[in-house]
Design an enzyme around this catalytic site. Structure first.
Site, PDB file in Angstrom:
ATOM      1  N   ARG A 228      65.239  84.022  21.160  1.00 45.12           N
ATOM      2  CA  ARG A 228      65.928  85.242  20.716  1.00 45.12           C
ATOM      3  C   ARG A 228      65.769  85.381  19.208  1.00 45.12           C
ATOM      4  NH1 ARG A 228      69.636  83.972  25.250  1.00 45.12           N
ATOM      5  NH2 ARG A 228      70.817  82.447  24.050  1.00 45.12           N
ATOM      6  N   PHE A 246      65.288  92.230  32.456  1.00 47.15           N
ATOM      7  CA  PHE A 246      66.040  91.038  32.873  1.00 47.15           C
ATOM      8  C   PHE A 246      67.000  90.664  31.739  1.00 47.15           C
ATOM      9  CE2 PHE A 246      61.796  90.885  34.797  1.00 47.15           C
ATOM     10  CZ  PHE A 246      62.117  90.898  36.144  1.00 47.15           C
ATOM     11  N   ASP A 268      68.663  95.330  34.202  1.00 44.16           N
ATOM     12  CA  ASP A 268      69.008  94.126  34.980  1.00 44.16           C
ATOM     13  C   ASP A 268      69.508  94.587  36.340  1.00 44.16           C
ATOM     14  OD1 ASP A 268      69.570  90.980  34.054  1.00 44.16           O
ATOM     15  OD2 ASP A 268      70.650  91.585  35.856  1.00 44.16           O
ATOM     16  N   SER A 269      69.341  93.722  37.348  1.00 46.23           N
ATOM     17  CA  SER A 269      69.834  94.101  38.671  1.00 46.23           C
ATOM     18  C   SER A 269      71.360  93.982  38.742  1.00 46.23           C
ATOM     19  CB  SER A 269      69.189  93.223  39.742  1.00 46.23           C
ATOM     20  OG  SER A 269      69.356  91.864  39.409  1.00 46.23           O
ATOM     21  N   ALA A 298      63.853  95.459  38.430  1.00 43.71           N
ATOM     22  CA  ALA A 298      62.975  95.579  37.258  1.00 43.71           C
ATOM     23  C   ALA A 298      61.615  96.175  37.639  1.00 43.71           C
ATOM     24  CB  ALA A 298      62.795  94.217  36.611  1.00 43.71           C
ATOM     25  N   ASP A 318      62.068  88.569  30.677  1.00 42.40           N
ATOM     26  CA  ASP A 318      62.656  87.238  30.883  1.00 42.40           C
ATOM     27  C   ASP A 318      63.153  87.099  32.321  1.00 42.40           C
ATOM     28  OD1 ASP A 318      63.702  84.715  30.485  1.00 42.40           O
ATOM     29  OD2 ASP A 318      65.527  85.422  29.485  1.00 42.40           O
ATOM     30  N   CYS A 358      60.429  80.819  33.506  1.00 41.30           N
ATOM     31  CA  CYS A 358      61.262  79.607  33.542  1.00 41.30           C
ATOM     32  C   CYS A 358      60.978  78.814  34.816  1.00 41.30           C
ATOM     33  CB  CYS A 358      62.740  79.965  33.425  1.00 41.30           C
ATOM     34  SG  CYS A 358      63.336  81.014  34.735  1.00 41.30           S
TER      35      CYS A 358
HETATM   36  N1  SAH Z   1      67.286  87.323  28.987  1.00 38.93           N
HETATM   37  C1  SAH Z   1      68.584  86.878  29.428  1.00 38.93           C
HETATM   38  C2  SAH Z   1      68.507  85.978  30.627  1.00 38.93           C
HETATM   39  C3  SAH Z   1      67.801  86.562  31.836  1.00 38.93           C
HETATM   40  S1  SAH Z   1      68.031  85.659  33.310  1.00 38.93           S
HETATM   41  C4  SAH Z   1      69.317  86.191  28.277  1.00 38.93           C
HETATM   42  O1  SAH Z   1      68.692  85.881  27.245  1.00 38.93           O
HETATM   43  O2  SAH Z   1      70.523  85.998  28.387  1.00 38.93           O
HETATM   44  C5  SAH Z   1      67.338  86.676  34.511  1.00 38.93           C
HETATM   45  C6  SAH Z   1      68.101  87.952  34.812  1.00 38.93           C
HETATM   46  O3  SAH Z   1      67.331  88.681  35.738  1.00 38.93           O
HETATM   47  C7  SAH Z   1      69.468  87.793  35.454  1.00 38.93           C
HETATM   48  O4  SAH Z   1      70.420  88.444  34.662  1.00 38.93           O
HETATM   49  C8  SAH Z   1      69.361  88.502  36.833  1.00 38.93           C
HETATM   50  O5  SAH Z   1      70.520  89.260  37.135  1.00 38.93           O
HETATM   51  C9  SAH Z   1      68.192  89.407  36.604  1.00 38.93           C
HETATM   52  N2  SAH Z   1      67.387  89.759  37.780  1.00 38.93           N
HETATM   53  C10 SAH Z   1      67.000  88.973  38.813  1.00 38.93           C
HETATM   54  N3  SAH Z   1      66.173  89.643  39.632  1.00 38.93           N
HETATM   55  C11 SAH Z   1      66.025  90.894  39.125  1.00 38.93           C
HETATM   56  C12 SAH Z   1      65.281  92.040  39.497  1.00 38.93           C
HETATM   57  N4  SAH Z   1      64.501  92.037  40.584  1.00 38.93           N
HETATM   58  N5  SAH Z   1      65.356  93.137  38.722  1.00 38.93           N
HETATM   59  C13 SAH Z   1      66.121  93.152  37.625  1.00 38.93           C
HETATM   60  N6  SAH Z   1      66.848  92.083  37.211  1.00 38.93           N
HETATM   61  C14 SAH Z   1      66.797  90.967  37.946  1.00 38.93           C
END
Ligand code: SAH
Length: 414
Positions: A228, A246, A268-269, A298, A318, A358
């Site tokens: 970040r 995400f 985000d979902s 996403a 992410d 990840c």
């Molecule tokens: N970038 C964030 C962490 C992301 S973790 C940070 O720095 O805090 C991954 C995220 O993806 C989660 O919040 C989850 O809710 C979201 N997610 C999972 N599958 C998804 C999808 N298909 N579309 C959108 N978001 C999704």
């Protein structure tokens, strides 16, 4: 003090990883078991000839039947052992102190860390297989991923109280990995006062709202802290329209906004996560009318933007872990490629892409090849500015490559 109740004799030739100090003993490596170890008991690992190699804890239900605690079979596994390992992990977090100083860091006194929330114990990588402890200010959040740790958690809690005097210790053992150990999820207060339903952590000068009771992982993606900061370095985001995909609770978005982004669009979902993302923007006095919060899938949102012809100057990707086992690697690779391809299609010339994976099973090398494949298909030239990884409070143990799971590329998409 506990003594081993059995010896696991390895099959011929299967002792090499143990000599290389890899902490896992898979069921397929075990020739025979001498004795009748109960779940979680200490066991001695021995080579084919019966020569002792290490002391581990045992769980017949798991594919990983034993996790090594010590390669010195004379070392007693007593309370002192666990206290020393915890102390060693705590000492390691001094490495996170802001390094840009001419003053010598004092050995004993408190050092000033760039955050009040960080991973204190990173399981295998800290010589404490199966145990994760995250610190959120005065509170600790503990995750017992294995039966061996679960059985010892009362003792470990007492040691944490002795070493750190936290206000409270919450157990958040609601991770999938526990299923593979034959354990059920547990969320329970183990010590002291319950953490507030919402606490505020400070990271690199920003504030973030965190729900350690229900949030993802232990509440916050602590492992992305340095990334970040990298994305938030002034030149990248100034005046840019930024798409944070995400987003979770919008941590990357806050850094981007503070670095001068003209608009931050977060996807985000999880709608509740995005509500916190918006509140985090307000909390840091960075909310603007141009910011947007989009709850949805996403892939669908990015495709929709492409059809609409919408463009951005910077995209952050992410995603959650796509590959949970070997069999999922190909599908995961296709998912990462699609995402990165879509992001490149949405980027204006000379745009910035911060892209992450990840999935521990997708190596940094493979990930770079996937992004390369996306660039070829999107007909864009991509320069890597920085290779990114997990923050230092999530150390990678050389003898345990599985501990390196987070990788990222900060790129310029020409
Ligand atoms: N970038 C964030 C962490 C992301 S973790 C940070 O720095 O805090 C991954 C995220 O993806 C989660 O919040 C989850 O809710 C979201 N997610 C999972 N599958 C998804 C999808 N298909 N579309 C959108 N978001 C999704």
């Amino acid at each position: 003090m506990e003594n081993p109740t059995a010896t696991l004799i390895l099959k011929p030739g299967r002792d090499k990883p143990v000599h290389n100090r890899h902490p896992w003993i898979f069921s397929g490596a075990i020739g025979r078991v001498q004795g009748q170890p109960a779940p979680g008991d200490l066991v001695t690992i021995a080579d084919q000839k019966g020569a002792p190699l290490a002391t581990a804890y045992y769980n017949a239900k798991s594919q990983i039947q034993a996790r090594i605690l010590s390669w010195d079979t004379d070392q007693p596994i007593d309370e002192r052992f666990w206290r020393d390992r915890l102390q060693q992990a705590i000492n390691g977090r001094r490495a996170m102190a802001n390094p840009v100083t001419r003053d010598k860091t004092p050995e004993t006194s408190e050092v000033s860390l760039p955050t009040d929330a960080y991973r204190l114990v990173n399981a295998e990588a800290d010589g404490l297989p199966g145990l994760v402890i995250d610190r959120y200010g005065d509170y600790l959040v503990m995750q017992c991923q294995t039966l061996g740790i679960d059985r010892r958690k009362a003792m470990l809690t007492a040691l944490l109280v002795e070493l750190l005097q936290p206000a409270g210790i919450l157990e958040r053992s609601d991770v999938d990995a526990r299923g593979k150990e034959g354990l059920k999820p547990v969320v329970e207060l183990r010590y002291g006062a319950p953490p507030p339903a919402e606490l505020t952590l400070r990271e690199n000068g920003f504030s973030f709202l965190v729900d350690v009771h229900h949030g993802h992982k232990t509440g916050f993606y602590l492992d992305q802290r340095d990334n970040r900061a990298a994305v938030g370095r002034p030149p990248y985001m100034a005046g840019q329209e930024v798409l944070n995909v995400f987003a979770y609770t919008g941590a990357f978005g806050v850094y981007a906004a503070a670095a001068g982004a003209s608009a931050v669009v977060q996807v985000d979902s999880s709608a509740p996560a995005l509500q916190i993302a918006e509140r985090n923007m307000h909390l840091n006095r960075l909310e603007r009318p141009s910011n947007e919060y989009i709850a949805g899938d996403a892939f669908e949102v990015l495709r929709y933007f492409r059809e609409e012809g919408r463009q951005f100057d910077a995209v952050i990707l992410d995603p959650p872990k796509f590959a949970h086992n070997q069999g999922q690697i190909d599908r995961a690779a296709r998912g990462y490629k699609d995402l990165n391809w879509l992001a490149m299609r949405l980027l204006r010339p000379e745009g910035v892409l911060a892209t992450f994976s990840c999935s521990g099973l997708v190596s940094a090398d493979l990930f770079q090849k996937i992004v390369f494949g996306a660039a070829v298909d999107a007909r864009r030239d991509v320069q890597i500015w920085h290779h990114l990884g997990q923050a230092a409070d999530h150390p990678v143990l050389l003898s345990f490559p599985e501990s390196a799971y987070l990788k990222g590329l900060l790129c310029r998409v020409i």
